[in-house]
Design a protein around this motif. Structure first.
Motif, PDB file in Angstrom:
ATOM      1  N   VAL A 201     -16.112  42.848  27.242  1.00  0.00           N
ATOM      2  CA  VAL A 201     -15.925  43.384  28.590  1.00  0.00           C
ATOM      3  C   VAL A 201     -15.544  44.853  28.497  1.00  0.00           C
ATOM      4  CG1 VAL A 201     -14.729  43.087  30.787  1.00  0.00           C
ATOM      5  CG2 VAL A 201     -15.064  41.107  29.290  1.00  0.00           C
ATOM      6  N   ALA A 202     -16.217  45.705  29.279  1.00  0.00           N
ATOM      7  CA  ALA A 202     -15.908  47.136  29.222  1.00  0.00           C
ATOM      8  C   ALA A 202     -16.256  47.816  30.541  1.00  0.00           C
ATOM      9  CB  ALA A 202     -16.669  47.806  28.085  1.00  0.00           C
ATOM     10  N   GLU A 203     -15.453  48.819  30.901  1.00  0.00           N
ATOM     11  CA  GLU A 203     -15.779  49.704  32.008  1.00  0.00           C
ATOM     12  C   GLU A 203     -16.667  50.824  31.466  1.00  0.00           C
ATOM     13  OE1 GLU A 203     -11.897  50.571  34.445  1.00  0.00           O
ATOM     14  OE2 GLU A 203     -11.335  50.058  32.369  1.00  0.00           O
ATOM     15  N   PRO A 204     -17.842  51.058  32.048  1.00  0.00           N
ATOM     16  CA  PRO A 204     -18.663  52.180  31.581  1.00  0.00           C
ATOM     17  C   PRO A 204     -17.936  53.524  31.648  1.00  0.00           C
ATOM     18  CG  PRO A 204     -19.997  50.685  32.865  1.00  0.00           C
ATOM     19  CD  PRO A 204     -18.582  50.196  32.986  1.00  0.00           C
ATOM     20  N   VAL A 205     -17.181  53.755  32.715  1.00  0.00           N
ATOM     21  CA  VAL A 205     -16.267  54.889  32.795  1.00  0.00           C
ATOM     22  C   VAL A 205     -14.906  54.323  33.173  1.00  0.00           C
ATOM     23  CG1 VAL A 205     -15.731  57.106  33.866  1.00  0.00           C
ATOM     24  CG2 VAL A 205     -18.126  56.442  33.533  1.00  0.00           C
ATOM     25  N   VAL A 206     -13.930  54.505  32.305  1.00  0.00           N
ATOM     26  CA  VAL A 206     -12.622  53.881  32.513  1.00  0.00           C
ATOM     27  C   VAL A 206     -11.913  54.552  33.686  1.00  0.00           C
ATOM     28  CG1 VAL A 206     -10.401  53.302  31.477  1.00  0.00           C
ATOM     29  CG2 VAL A 206     -12.485  53.296  30.081  1.00  0.00           C
ATOM     30  N   GLY A 207     -11.350  53.750  34.583  1.00  0.00           N
ATOM     31  CA  GLY A 207     -10.777  54.268  35.809  1.00  0.00           C
ATOM     32  C   GLY A 207      -9.292  54.499  35.790  1.00  0.00           C
ATOM     33  N   ALA A 208      -8.563  53.630  36.471  1.00  0.00           N
ATOM     34  CA  ALA A 208      -7.154  53.874  36.758  1.00  0.00           C
ATOM     35  C   ALA A 208      -6.281  53.977  35.512  1.00  0.00           C
ATOM     36  CB  ALA A 208      -6.612  52.777  37.672  1.00  0.00           C
ATOM     37  N   THR A 209      -6.547  53.184  34.506  1.00  0.00           N
ATOM     38  CA  THR A 209      -5.653  53.128  33.361  1.00  0.00           C
ATOM     39  C   THR A 209      -5.648  54.417  32.546  1.00  0.00           C
ATOM     40  OG1 THR A 209      -5.773  50.725  33.188  1.00  0.00           O
ATOM     41  CG2 THR A 209      -5.175  51.906  31.201  1.00  0.00           C
ATOM     42  N   SER A 210      -6.813  55.054  32.406  1.00  0.00           N
ATOM     43  CA  SER A 210      -6.900  56.254  31.573  1.00  0.00           C
ATOM     44  C   SER A 210      -7.325  57.500  32.325  1.00  0.00           C
ATOM     45  CB  SER A 210      -7.859  56.011  30.400  1.00  0.00           C
ATOM     46  OG  SER A 210      -7.380  54.971  29.575  1.00  0.00           O
ATOM     47  N   GLY A 211      -7.870  57.341  33.534  1.00  0.00           N
ATOM     48  CA  GLY A 211      -8.206  58.508  34.329  1.00  0.00           C
ATOM     49  C   GLY A 211      -9.584  59.082  34.090  1.00  0.00           C
ATOM     50  N   ALA A 212     -10.624  58.340  34.522  1.00  0.00           N
ATOM     51  CA  ALA A 212     -12.009  58.832  34.489  1.00  0.00           C
ATOM     52  C   ALA A 212     -12.460  59.233  33.091  1.00  0.00           C
ATOM     53  CB  ALA A 212     -12.194  59.987  35.474  1.00  0.00           C
ATOM     54  N   VAL A 213     -12.294  58.339  32.142  1.00  0.00           N
ATOM     55  CA  VAL A 213     -12.710  58.602  30.758  1.00  0.00           C
ATOM     56  C   VAL A 213     -14.122  58.068  30.555  1.00  0.00           C
ATOM     57  CG1 VAL A 213     -12.243  58.182  28.333  1.00  0.00           C
ATOM     58  CG2 VAL A 213     -10.345  58.492  29.922  1.00  0.00           C
ATOM     59  N   ALA A 214     -15.062  58.983  30.354  1.00  0.00           N
ATOM     60  CA  ALA A 214     -16.467  58.618  30.169  1.00  0.00           C
ATOM     61  C   ALA A 214     -16.768  58.393  28.689  1.00  0.00           C
ATOM     62  CB  ALA A 214     -17.364  59.727  30.723  1.00  0.00           C
ATOM     63  N   PRO A 215     -17.777  57.581  28.384  1.00  0.00           N
ATOM     64  CA  PRO A 215     -18.141  57.350  26.980  1.00  0.00           C
ATOM     65  C   PRO A 215     -18.894  58.533  26.397  1.00  0.00           C
ATOM     66  CG  PRO A 215     -19.712  56.263  28.408  1.00  0.00           C
ATOM     67  CD  PRO A 215     -18.643  56.830  29.317  1.00  0.00           C
ATOM     68  N   VAL A 216     -18.884  58.650  25.094  1.00  0.00           N
ATOM     69  CA  VAL A 216     -19.706  59.663  24.435  1.00  0.00           C
ATOM     70  C   VAL A 216     -21.131  59.120  24.321  1.00  0.00           C
ATOM     71  CG1 VAL A 216     -17.790  60.686  23.167  1.00  0.00           C
ATOM     72  CG2 VAL A 216     -19.058  58.780  22.147  1.00  0.00           C
ATOM     73  N   PRO A 217     -22.125  60.003  24.223  1.00  0.00           N
ATOM     74  CA  PRO A 217     -23.517  59.554  24.131  1.00  0.00           C
ATOM     75  C   PRO A 217     -23.733  58.602  22.958  1.00  0.00           C
ATOM     76  CG  PRO A 217     -23.422  61.915  24.541  1.00  0.00           C
ATOM     77  CD  PRO A 217     -22.010  61.474  24.261  1.00  0.00           C
ATOM     78  N   GLY A 218     -24.474  57.539  23.226  1.00  0.00           N
ATOM     79  CA  GLY A 218     -24.833  56.582  22.185  1.00  0.00           C
ATOM     80  C   GLY A 218     -23.889  55.417  22.032  1.00  0.00           C
ATOM     81  N   TYR A 219     -22.678  55.532  22.564  1.00  0.00           N
ATOM     82  CA  TYR A 219     -21.690  54.462  22.391  1.00  0.00           C
ATOM     83  C   TYR A 219     -22.199  53.137  22.939  1.00  0.00           C
ATOM     84  CZ  TYR A 219     -17.528  51.608  23.234  1.00  0.00           C
ATOM     85  OH  TYR A 219     -16.625  50.565  23.291  1.00  0.00           O
ATOM     86  N   PHE A 220     -22.630  53.134  24.192  1.00  0.00           N
ATOM     87  CA  PHE A 220     -23.020  51.865  24.807  1.00  0.00           C
ATOM     88  C   PHE A 220     -24.339  51.327  24.261  1.00  0.00           C
ATOM     89  CE2 PHE A 220     -19.688  52.394  28.025  1.00  0.00           C
ATOM     90  CZ  PHE A 220     -19.246  51.072  28.111  1.00  0.00           C
ATOM     91  N   LYS A 221     -25.221  52.208  23.761  1.00  0.00           N
ATOM     92  CA  LYS A 221     -26.438  51.699  23.128  1.00  0.00           C
ATOM     93  C   LYS A 221     -26.090  50.918  21.862  1.00  0.00           C
ATOM     94  CE  LYS A 221     -29.881  54.861  24.976  1.00  0.00           C
ATOM     95  NZ  LYS A 221     -30.942  55.853  24.687  1.00  0.00           N
ATOM     96  N   ARG A 222     -25.121  51.422  21.106  1.00  0.00           N
ATOM     97  CA  ARG A 222     -24.697  50.696  19.911  1.00  0.00           C
ATOM     98  C   ARG A 222     -23.991  49.393  20.296  1.00  0.00           C
ATOM     99  NH1 ARG A 222     -25.467  48.199  15.583  1.00  0.00           N
ATOM    100  NH2 ARG A 222     -23.685  48.063  14.138  1.00  0.00           N
ATOM    101  N   VAL A 223     -23.177  49.425  21.339  1.00  0.00           N
ATOM    102  CA  VAL A 223     -22.519  48.198  21.828  1.00  0.00           C
ATOM    103  C   VAL A 223     -23.561  47.150  22.211  1.00  0.00           C
ATOM    104  CG1 VAL A 223     -21.239  47.265  23.806  1.00  0.00           C
ATOM    105  CG2 VAL A 223     -20.338  49.231  22.547  1.00  0.00           C
ATOM    106  N   ARG A 224     -24.609  47.582  22.924  1.00  0.00           N
ATOM    107  CA  ARG A 224     -25.668  46.664  23.323  1.00  0.00           C
ATOM    108  C   ARG A 224     -26.349  46.058  22.100  1.00  0.00           C
ATOM    109  NH1 ARG A 224     -26.882  43.487  27.451  1.00  0.00           N
ATOM    110  NH2 ARG A 224     -26.560  42.154  25.618  1.00  0.00           N
ATOM    111  N   GLU A 225     -26.604  46.863  21.073  1.00  0.00           N
ATOM    112  CA  GLU A 225     -27.222  46.361  19.839  1.00  0.00           C
ATOM    113  C   GLU A 225     -26.356  45.299  19.180  1.00  0.00           C
ATOM    114  OE1 GLU A 225     -27.704  49.781  17.400  1.00  0.00           O
ATOM    115  OE2 GLU A 225     -29.441  50.563  18.499  1.00  0.00           O
TER     116      GLU A 225
END
Length: 442
Positions: A201-225
């Motif tokens: 389970v993951a937020e694509p862009v983390v909200g309230a807990t960390s304050g709009a933290v976006a992933p770096v390029p390629g992170y979610f493609k590797r997660v999907r793999e």
């Protein structure tokens, strides 16, 4: 009334107009956070109100165990027509926490339907938030919210978040950093036994807990793999970051992948009625439809006709008024304004985010990124100072580990103008000055 705090009673909101809320004394507040990234159309949208009135004139509510409704069916069709690739069905609930609970149960039932009953473990990330009900709190990584309820929570495994500002190593490229933290998922799956893991389970862009933290390029493609390699479901939590908030209808669109299950809420109905939903991929729907034929879950108000009518009107408004273009444009204006005004501020460490989803992390020392002493309650003082100036922002503490760190989240309505954005920046900067002068730091 048992308010959130027993120490102070909040003022009463009497009226909403555009991006402003007015209290009983006539004071106006510029809502720069949408409450909690909810009010994406502001507080007085005529089209949404008209749609709700029309639905109430027909029928306000009918239990989904007996009836469907035009509003529910039309909203479901609309959402799937604009959903990420592979999504096939929609399951309606009343909010984000309910959506997470439904997603977790759906993942578990999917494996029962396909004959893999050992899959029961869920992996998530530290410094994440997925809701306040017990299942959602269990997979969430917000240590402050979890702490007192730990004895009641189910077991979940938490790996590193994507927190580039603090965790990227010297000499490490963005791609190398993304690959390193993504590979923690594979390590956790192997430690638990791949045959035992149900979902990540993951937020694509983390909200309230960390304050709009976006992933770096390629992170979610590797997660999907990794998920595909080990047969683990990917549950994407877009309750806060989704439905246009980051500049695309779904935040995950910017990562080039889709999940197996996706939760949405907040901006789905813009706050005009409580509503959330779970988007379900075809393979999961087919497993249930061709198996037991029954998702063993339900809520009294799921598919509430008035809520669905409000959400459908909200989604049509976003498209027909081309509001996503404004999210991108004003999001850049907000980021540029914050950087111009506060980029060299001695206590501002990082300004980040996407679209109209922006975070400012505050630090005691910019050079070494040292956070303020948590006992100073900097985030709470900033919220109070901003509110006194007529600005609603969303500060939080525990940004780094649930205890240390302060950030402020901005999530204004999609209808904001350039002048509105400039006012947000000015009011926020003034509120920071108020706090740091009072603390003897300025």
């Amino acid at each position: 009334m048992l308010h959130r705090s027993s120490v102070a009673t909040p003022p009463r909101a009497i009226r909403g107009e555009g991006i402003y809320i007015f209290d009983e004394n006539g004071k106006s507040y510029l809502d720069a956070c949408g409450g909690a990234a909810v009010s994406c159309l502001g507080h007085s949208d005529a089209d949404v109100r008209a749609a709700m009135h029309a639905q109430i004139d027909q029928i306000a509510y009918a239990h989904s165990g007996f009836f469907s409704s035009d509003a529910m069916e039309e909203l479901a069709d609309d959402l799937i027509a604009h959903a990420p690739d592979g999504m096939d069905k929609v399951y309606f609930v009343s909010g984000g926490s309910e959506a997470t609970e439904a997603a977790l149960k759906m993942a578990r039932q999917y494996y029962l339907e396909i004959g893999q009953p050992d899959r029961k473990y869920v992996i998530a990330r530290r410094q994440s938030y997925h809701g306040n009900t017990l299942g959602a709190l269990s997979v969430g990584g917000n240590m402050w919210r979890r702490q007192q309820f730990e004895p009641l929570l189910i077991t979940a495994t938490h790996i590193a978040p994507v927190y580039q500002y603090r965790d990227q190593r010297d000499g490490e490229t963005e791609a190398e950093y993304g690959l390193r933290v993504a590979n923690e998922l594979e390590t956790a799956i192997l430690e638990l036994g791949a045959q035992n893991v149900a979902a990540f389970v993951a937020e694509p862009v983390v909200g309230a807990t960390s304050g709009a933290v976006a992933p770096v390029p390629g992170y979610f493609k590797r997660v999907r793999e990794i998920c595909d390699q080990y047969g683990v479901l990917l549950i994407l939590d877009e309750v806060m970051c989704g439905m246009g908030r980051t500049g695309t209808l779904h935040a995950i669109e910017q990562e080039g992948i889709s999940g197996d299950i996706q939760t949405i809420a907040k901006g789905l109905g813009a706050g005009y009625q409580p509503i959330g939903a779970v988007l379900v991929s075809k393979k999961i729907n087919d497993a249930i439809a061709n198996g037991s034929g029954f998702f063993q879950h339900g809520h009294t108000y799921q598919g509430h006709a008035t809520a669905c009518a409000a959400a459908l009107a909200t989604q049509r408004a976003i498209r027909e008024r081309d509001l996503l273009s404004n999210v991108v444009k004003q999001g850049e204006n907000l980021a540029d304004g914050l950087r111009a005004k506060l980029g060299q501020h001695p206590f501002v460490g990082d300004i980040r985010g996407r679209g109209l989803f922006r975070g400012v992390e505050l630090v005691a020392n910019r050079e070494i990124k040292d956070p303020f002493d948590p006992n100073m309650n900097i985030n709470a003082k900033i919220k109070k100072a901003a509110f006194a100036r007529g600005l609603m922002a969303y500060p939080m503490g525990g940004t780094i580990d649930g205890v240390r760190g302060d950030h402020v989240l901005f999530a204004p309505a999609f209808i904001v103008t350039e002048d509105d954005v400039a006012k947000i920046v000015d009011l926020f900067a003034a509120a920071l000055d108020d706090v740091f002068v009072a603390e003897g730091l300025a």
